[in-house]
Design an enzyme around this catalytic site. Structure first.
Site, PDB file in Angstrom:
ATOM      1  N   SER A   1     -13.416   2.178  13.643  1.00 39.86           N
ATOM      2  CA  SER A   1     -14.455   1.161  13.459  1.00 39.86           C
ATOM      3  C   SER A   1     -14.252  -0.007  14.427  1.00 39.86           C
ATOM      4  O   SER A   1     -15.227  -0.533  14.986  1.00 39.86           O
ATOM      5  CB  SER A   1     -14.491   0.669  12.005  1.00 39.86           C
ATOM      6  OG  SER A   1     -13.205   0.289  11.575  1.00 39.86           O
TER       7      SER A   1
ATOM      8  N   ARG B   1       1.082  10.087  14.034  1.00 37.02           N
ATOM      9  CA  ARG B   1       0.554  10.484  12.723  1.00 37.02           C
ATOM     10  C   ARG B   1      -0.283  11.734  12.935  1.00 37.02           C
ATOM     11  O   ARG B   1      -1.302  11.701  13.608  1.00 37.02           O
ATOM     12  CB  ARG B   1      -0.269   9.347  12.128  1.00 37.02           C
ATOM     13  CG  ARG B   1      -0.702   9.509  10.697  1.00 37.02           C
ATOM     14  CD  ARG B   1       0.411   9.722   9.735  1.00 37.02           C
ATOM     15  NE  ARG B   1       1.369   8.647   9.572  1.00 37.02           N
ATOM     16  CZ  ARG B   1       1.125   7.479   8.996  1.00 37.02           C
ATOM     17  NH1 ARG B   1      -0.073   7.180   8.561  1.00 37.02           N
ATOM     18  NH2 ARG B   1       2.090   6.611   8.866  1.00 37.02           N
TER      19      ARG B   1
ATOM     20  N   TYR C   1       0.828  -1.204   0.000  1.00 35.03           N
ATOM     21  CA  TYR C   1       0.000   0.000   0.000  1.00 35.03           C
ATOM     22  C   TYR C   1       0.864   1.256   0.000  1.00 35.03           C
ATOM     23  O   TYR C   1       0.714   2.139  -0.847  1.00 35.03           O
ATOM     24  CB  TYR C   1      -0.919  -0.019   1.214  1.00 35.03           C
ATOM     25  CG  TYR C   1      -1.879   1.136   1.311  1.00 35.03           C
ATOM     26  CD1 TYR C   1      -2.945   1.255   0.417  1.00 35.03           C
ATOM     27  CD2 TYR C   1      -1.735   2.110   2.291  1.00 35.03           C
ATOM     28  CE1 TYR C   1      -3.832   2.314   0.512  1.00 35.03           C
ATOM     29  CE2 TYR C   1      -2.619   3.171   2.396  1.00 35.03           C
ATOM     30  CZ  TYR C   1      -3.673   3.268   1.498  1.00 35.03           C
ATOM     31  OH  TYR C   1      -4.544   4.319   1.591  1.00 35.03           O
TER      32      TYR C   1
ATOM     33  N   ARG D   1      -9.638  -0.836  10.969  1.00 33.27           N
ATOM     34  CA  ARG D   1      -9.142   0.475  11.365  1.00 33.27           C
ATOM     35  C   ARG D   1      -9.630   0.812  12.769  1.00 33.27           C
ATOM     36  O   ARG D   1     -10.656   0.332  13.226  1.00 33.27           O
ATOM     37  CB  ARG D   1      -9.559   1.536  10.342  1.00 33.27           C
ATOM     38  CG  ARG D   1      -8.703   1.445   9.087  1.00 33.27           C
ATOM     39  CD  ARG D   1      -8.970   2.564   8.118  1.00 33.27           C
ATOM     40  NE  ARG D   1     -10.090   2.265   7.262  1.00 33.27           N
ATOM     41  CZ  ARG D   1     -10.347   2.931   6.124  1.00 33.27           C
ATOM     42  NH1 ARG D   1      -9.563   3.919   5.760  1.00 33.27           N
ATOM     43  NH2 ARG D   1     -11.387   2.617   5.386  1.00 33.27           N
TER      44      ARG D   1
ATOM     45  N   THR E   1      -0.249   7.817  18.579  1.00 34.93           N
ATOM     46  CA  THR E   1      -1.257   8.828  18.272  1.00 34.93           C
ATOM     47  C   THR E   1      -1.722   8.753  16.819  1.00 34.93           C
ATOM     48  O   THR E   1      -1.003   8.285  15.932  1.00 34.93           O
ATOM     49  CB  THR E   1      -0.721  10.247  18.534  1.00 34.93           C
ATOM     50  OG1 THR E   1       0.337  10.537  17.610  1.00 34.93           O
ATOM     51  CG2 THR E   1      -0.233  10.397  19.956  1.00 34.93           C
TER      52      THR E   1
END
Length: 309
Positions: free
Chosen positions: A187, A275, A143, A184, A208
């Protein structure tokens, strides 16, 4: 306008289709349903300004449109690691095919890139000028490197063929129509809380993320495409509000009223510790910044998941 959205039956693509149709455009959604779902766009079927085509972007598409949004790609680790070869093919060959279409039609094309191009960053928050720290042979590389290669292709097509490109680097986004099984964090936490299961936290929960509500993100997409600049991007789109995984879990438990307990698991390989987007460029060039705070966005997302879990 007649607008093509690849990956348009996915979480982000379906919300984008809604907004574009509301503005009076015709929308053609192309999706192979590897991770997208007809459920996300079923409310649009029958609308005279909507068309749905089952197609894999790794094969050429011959169609006439006025603009292209290239969103085709699995976006969560669970999904993109399920078939890593197909993931990188979708990102690279799909980009070649869509850029070829944009070149032939002389239309603008938007690329949904990702904050994953920064890898596990050494610079915080991440500005667009940061080149990133990515493991090229790790389990996330299909990815990360697929998106990085796609960005390269977009800029090469712009330099070599004059294609009008927009490249957005998307940071963590959440909202209704996220897949319950996409792995993720938002969810995951919501589904586990609603089911009364233990909430799984990887590592010690101090890592984070920054969470952008889907409506804010889609507004950023559209602002990029509405600009008359021949080249726009890469531009970070995300919410700079930074939260630890523990803080997110606590908010989800509080809003749902769940009795879930926290369960700590080992941190996955190459999982970023931090992030957070630097959105200075988005503010300056687009006049864009997110408006929905985390609690309000979580409440809307939890309301959605309570109807499907």
């Amino acid at each position: 306008m007649r607008i093509l959205i690849t990956g348009g039956a996915g979480f982000l693509g379906s919300h984008l289709a809604d907004r574009l149709i509301e503005k009076g455009n015709e929308v053609i959604v192309v999706d192979n349903f590897f991770t997208g779902s007809k459920r996300n766009v079923e409310h649009l079927i029958g609308n005279p300004r909507f068309e749905l085509i089952r197609h894999d972007v790794t094969f050429p598409l011959f169609i006439e449109v006025d603009a292209i949004y290239n969103l085709a790609s699995p976006a969560s680790p669970v999904h993109y690691q399920r078939d890593p070869v197909q993931t990188i093919k979708t990102n690279v060959i799909g980009a070649v095919n869509m850029l070829g279409l944009a070149k032939r039609l002389k239309v603008p094309i938007f690329q949904a890139s990702t904050s994953e191009v920064y890898g596990d960053p050494e610079v915080h928050p991440q500005p667009e000028s940061y080149w990133g720290r990515v493991n090229t042979i790790g389990p996330r590389a299909c990815y990360d490197e697929g998106k990085r290669a796609a960005e390269t292709l977009f800029f090469d097509y712009q330099r070599q063929h004059g294609v009008k490109i927009r490249v957005a680097r998307i940071f963590n986004t959440y909202g209704p129509r996220m897949a319950a099984d996409d792995g993720r964090v938002v969810s995951n936490f919501i589904v586990q809380a609603l089911r009364g299961e233990d909430i799984t936290i990887y590592g010690d929960g101090s890592q984070t993320r920054s969470f952008c509500y889907v409506d804010d993100l889609v507004a950023g997409f559209m602002k990029m495409m509405e600009s008359d600049k021949p080249l726009l991007g890469p531009i970070n789109l995300g919410n700079p509000g930074e939260f630890t995984m523990l803080e997110l879990a606590q908010q989800v438990i509080e809003i749902t009223g769940s009795k879930s307990q926290l369960k700590f698991m080992p941190l996955p390989q190459d999982d970023p510790k931090q992030r957070q987007p630097d959105i200075t460029k988005a503010k300056a060039e687009l006049g864009w910044e997110p408006k929905v705070d985390l609690r309000k966005g979580l409440e809307k997302t939890i309301n959605y998941f309570s109807t499907v879990v």
